[in-house]
Design an enzyme around this catalytic site. Sequence first.
Site, mmCIF file in Angstrom:
data_model
loop_
_atom_site.group_PDB
_atom_site.id
_atom_site.type_symbol
_atom_site.label_atom_id
_atom_site.label_comp_id
_atom_site.label_asym_id
_atom_site.label_seq_id
_atom_site.Cartn_x
_atom_site.Cartn_y
_atom_site.Cartn_z
ATOM 1 N N GLY A 1 0.772 -1.070 -0.022
ATOM 2 C CA GLY A 1 0.082 0.017 0.076
ATOM 3 C C GLY A 1 0.823 1.182 0.099
ATOM 4 N N GLY B 1 0.755 8.425 3.374
ATOM 5 C CA GLY B 1 0.849 10.157 2.953
ATOM 6 C C GLY B 1 2.029 10.305 2.312
ATOM 7 N N MET B 2 3.345 9.655 2.793
ATOM 8 C CA MET B 2 4.668 9.833 2.073
ATOM 9 C C MET B 2 5.263 8.636 1.634
ATOM 10 S SD MET B 2 6.579 12.772 4.414
ATOM 11 C CE MET B 2 6.785 11.774 5.585
ATOM 12 N N LYS C 1 8.952 -0.376 4.564
ATOM 13 C CA LYS C 1 8.437 1.051 4.298
ATOM 14 C C LYS C 1 9.382 1.961 3.852
ATOM 15 C CE LYS C 1 5.815 4.511 6.986
ATOM 16 N NZ LYS C 1 5.146 4.701 8.224
ATOM 17 N N ASP D 1 -2.195 8.624 16.614
ATOM 18 C CA ASP D 1 -3.063 8.159 15.189
ATOM 19 C C ASP D 1 -3.379 6.678 15.487
ATOM 20 O OD1 ASP D 1 -4.200 8.169 12.709
ATOM 21 O OD2 ASP D 1 -2.415 7.482 11.648
#
Length: 338
Positions: free
Chosen positions: A43, A46-47, A65, A157
Amino acid sequence: SRGTAWMEAGGARVPPSCHVLRMSTLYSGPMEIPGYQILAPIGAGGMASTYLAEPHGGGAQVVLKVLPADEMDDRSVRRFLNEARLIASVGHPNIVRIEAVNVCAEGAWMAMEYVPGGDLAARIRAQRFTPEAALAILKPIAEALAAAHALGIVHRDVKPANILFRKDGTPLLTDFGIAKDLKAELDLTRTGVFLGSPNYMAPEQADGRAVDGRTDLYALGCIFFEMVSGRKPYAGDSVFEVVDQHQRAPIPSLPEVFWRWQPVLQKMLGKRPGDRFVDMHAFLNAIAAVHGHSGVAADMLSSQCGVADLVWRRVRQLITALLFLGVLGLGILFFMLG
């Protein structure tokens, strides 16, 4: 370290050079990360984007990541490294592990534990939970957050998509990308940027005011309500409407059958931080009390989180019963007269 010399950078250990990371192919084709074979994309956020990968030479699969080259500036790289540093510093068994982190001129990446059991968001879509079943999942997450809060780290978050499950069902907290280190002088998030998930965001976070561990507690309260009721605590046609509901609307009520858990929810979803449990440990003690002494604990908690709410709930139950008896009596009377 996979045989690579390491240096300190921004609080994270990183290799001083890296020349095989091809960030230009991040979205359109094969890419190379030193020491890993990319298996599939997972996936994009945002960055950063995430990929399933496995180490060259064998070993457990990991999630890579990756921060793309066109997103790299001094602040974003420092924030990326800060996420790895914060996760590693907590080191709790209910937080996803960081296996490696790497940064170089071409890009930055971190290798994290691969968690194949899906996320809580999918489970909420598939089923409704009893309070006890919901808290069996949220309790270890609260313990992980308590460990982070003890180090001055606020996640900011906490949401169902950031709670993952191992194959054995162990819940894990992930994504510290916008976590706040209360001990740091510099906030690495961008000023004026809306950060977080509106459906789970405490009023003080939405307002840009100071946050602490009670901000994460509020998010857990939103998740708890959603797991038990099957709906989010507040709804709206836009982000701004949802945020406004969090700030102004009354705290929602759990289904009547779960009334004894309402005082706990009240102390999780207080509009002001001072209206909530003082910290995660107080929350954990409260749920242990309700588990152990259901009626006594509910009455005890009601004195802390608003007697009026509990009294009104009992009054509504009494009114419902009286109305039922009234209708039943009228029915019998009409039957006898007819």
